[in-house]
Write a protein that holds these residues in place. Structure first.
Motif, PDB file in Angstrom:
ATOM      1  N   GLU A  19       0.799  -1.216   0.000  1.00  0.00           N
ATOM      2  CA  GLU A  19       0.000   0.000   0.000  1.00  0.00           C
ATOM      3  C   GLU A  19       0.839   1.278   0.000  1.00  0.00           C
ATOM      4  N   LEU A  40      -1.863   8.230   9.139  1.00  0.00           N
ATOM      5  CA  LEU A  40      -2.587   8.065   7.883  1.00  0.00           C
ATOM      6  C   LEU A  40      -3.269   6.705   7.823  1.00  0.00           C
ATOM      7  N   HIS A  41      -2.565   5.659   8.225  1.00  0.00           N
ATOM      8  CA  HIS A  41      -3.166   4.319   8.255  1.00  0.00           C
ATOM      9  C   HIS A  41      -4.357   4.292   9.210  1.00  0.00           C
ATOM     10  N   TRP A  44      -7.357   6.106   7.580  1.00  0.00           N
ATOM     11  CA  TRP A  44      -8.005   5.358   6.508  1.00  0.00           C
ATOM     12  C   TRP A  44      -8.788   4.162   7.037  1.00  0.00           C
ATOM     13  N   GLY A 116     -14.716   5.928   0.851  1.00  0.00           N
ATOM     14  CA  GLY A 116     -13.854   6.808   1.627  1.00  0.00           C
ATOM     15  C   GLY A 116     -14.562   8.106   1.967  1.00  0.00           C
ATOM     16  N   SER A 283      -5.482  15.465  -0.376  1.00  0.00           N
ATOM     17  CA  SER A 283      -5.382  14.016  -0.158  1.00  0.00           C
ATOM     18  C   SER A 283      -5.330  13.238  -1.464  1.00  0.00           C
ATOM     19  N   ARG A 289      -1.062  13.571   0.837  1.00  0.00           N
ATOM     20  CA  ARG A 289      -1.851  12.732   1.734  1.00  0.00           C
ATOM     21  C   ARG A 289      -1.017  12.245   2.904  1.00  0.00           C
ATOM     22  N   CYS A 300     -11.021  13.149  11.757  1.00  0.00           N
ATOM     23  CA  CYS A 300     -11.858  11.981  12.074  1.00  0.00           C
ATOM     24  C   CYS A 300     -12.261  11.976  13.541  1.00  0.00           C
TER      25      CYS A 300
END
Length: 350
Positions: A19, A40-41, A44, A116, A283, A289, A300
């Motif tokens: 990824e 970031l992980h 997502w 997303g 992003s 991103r 989030c």
């Protein structure tokens, strides 16, 4: 210089070759590269995080109690040929809109999981939030004013105000609130995704003044609501039944739960405005991103935290409306038996 050339993203513990290969050529600060990748992980994968699960559980509870209250109160209206308690019209209107909002919240979560958190989910979420806040705030305000009129001028309340007036007042304020909410929601989504927005909104001349206006509007509205409730409680505390006074205080609590987290979220957004601006568009580039991974994660957390507090407030409100509505006990024997069981258990404990 040696550190810059010997370390790369592949040395990070959270690096996933399948990824994260797209980030190999990104010029990111080596000291923050690994924790940006980790954030970031996390961002997502936030759609399956414990906070989102809490939102789903709370939304099911809030939806259940609001549905029960709305169905039962409509049965009461039909049985009494729409001559019941006038206040319940406004309260039922709030429950109906809460049911509608939670249903749209599920739609947003589904879009989040499938595509997303892009422009469409963010615009839907922000529009839902803005509309709901406007409708609920105006609804609580109307209920408070009606209670004040009922106590201070009972003849006018009982003779001049009819059932149709309450329906017109409730839906009229809801329509105005929805229009304002749509404008606020679309304007807020333009902050994150200016290139996909339905209207152009540059950062300096539109986005920043618009954000300041939203924060100011919500803060002033909350302040006016608190002043209004405080004056009504102080004015009516010697002329009103204990249950009605308790209802005002619960409404005061629900509004506090409803607004304070939102104001806190908006203040944090204003502090990080430069980072949040065009976050969605940035992003689309892998390096941007990765660089904004921590900002995306913060976004989030802010969104889900505000949704959790909103659902807690709506759950408290629906449960309180259900257990304090006298007409429900008159028309449904199950609730009368439940009430007698609770009263007997209290007497036994005493």
């Amino acid at each position: 210089w040696i550190l810059f050339h010997t370390m790369d993203i592949t040395s990070c513990d959270d690096y996933n070759p399948e990824e994260d290969m797209i980030y190999l050529n990104c010029s990111i600060d080596q000291e923050t590269m690994c924790w940006r990748l980790k954030d970031l992980h996390t961002a997502w994968a936030f759609g399956t995080s414990p906070m989102v699960i809490v939102i789903i559980v709370l939304s099911v509870i809030a939806l259940f109690f609001n549905l029960i209250y709305t169905i039962l109160i409509h049965i009461v209206w039909i049985r009494e040929k729409f001559k019941g308690n006038k206040r319940t019209i406004i309260v039922a209107n709030r429950s109906i809109f809460t049911i509608f909002t939670i249903s749209l919240l599920y739609t947003t979560l589904i879009l989040w999981q499938t595509s997303g958190f892009g422009y469409v989910p963010s615009s839907i979420f922000l529009t839902i939030a803005a509309c709901d806040y406007m409708v609920v705030a105006s609804n609580f305000f109307i209920v408070t004013i009606l209670m004040y009129v009922a106590v201070m001028n009972p003849i006018f309340y009982s003779t001049r105000l009819q059932f149709r007036h309450y329906i017109m007042i409730g839906w009229g304020f809801s329509a105005i609130s929805i229009i304002m909410g749509i404008i606020v929601g679309l304007g807020g989504s333009a902050l994150f995704y200016p290139s996909e927005s339905v209207f152009a909104c540059p950062v300096e001349t539109c986005q920043y003044p618009f954000a300041i206006s939203i924060v100011s509007l919500i803060f002033v509205g909350y302040l006016l609501m608190m002043i209004c409730y405080s004056l009504v409680i102080l004015r009516l505390r010697k002329r009103i039944e204990k249950l009605a006074l308790f209802s005002l205080r619960v409404s005061f609590l629900v509004i506090t739960i409803f607004f304070v987290p939102t104001i806190a979220m908006l203040v944090v957004t204003m502090i990080n405005f430069e980072n949040f601006s065009s976050l969605g568009d940035s992003s689309k580039s892998p390096c941007s991103r990765l660089e904004n991974g921590n900002v995306l994660l913060l976004c989030c957390y802010l969104v889900t935290s505000t949704a959790i507090f909103w659902l807690i407030g709506m759950t408290i409100d629906s449960i309180f409306n259900l257990v304090t509505e006298a007409k429900i006990y008159e028309h449904f024997s199950t609730f009368r038996r439940l009430k007698s069981i609770i009263e007997r258990s209290k007497l036994t404990s005493v």
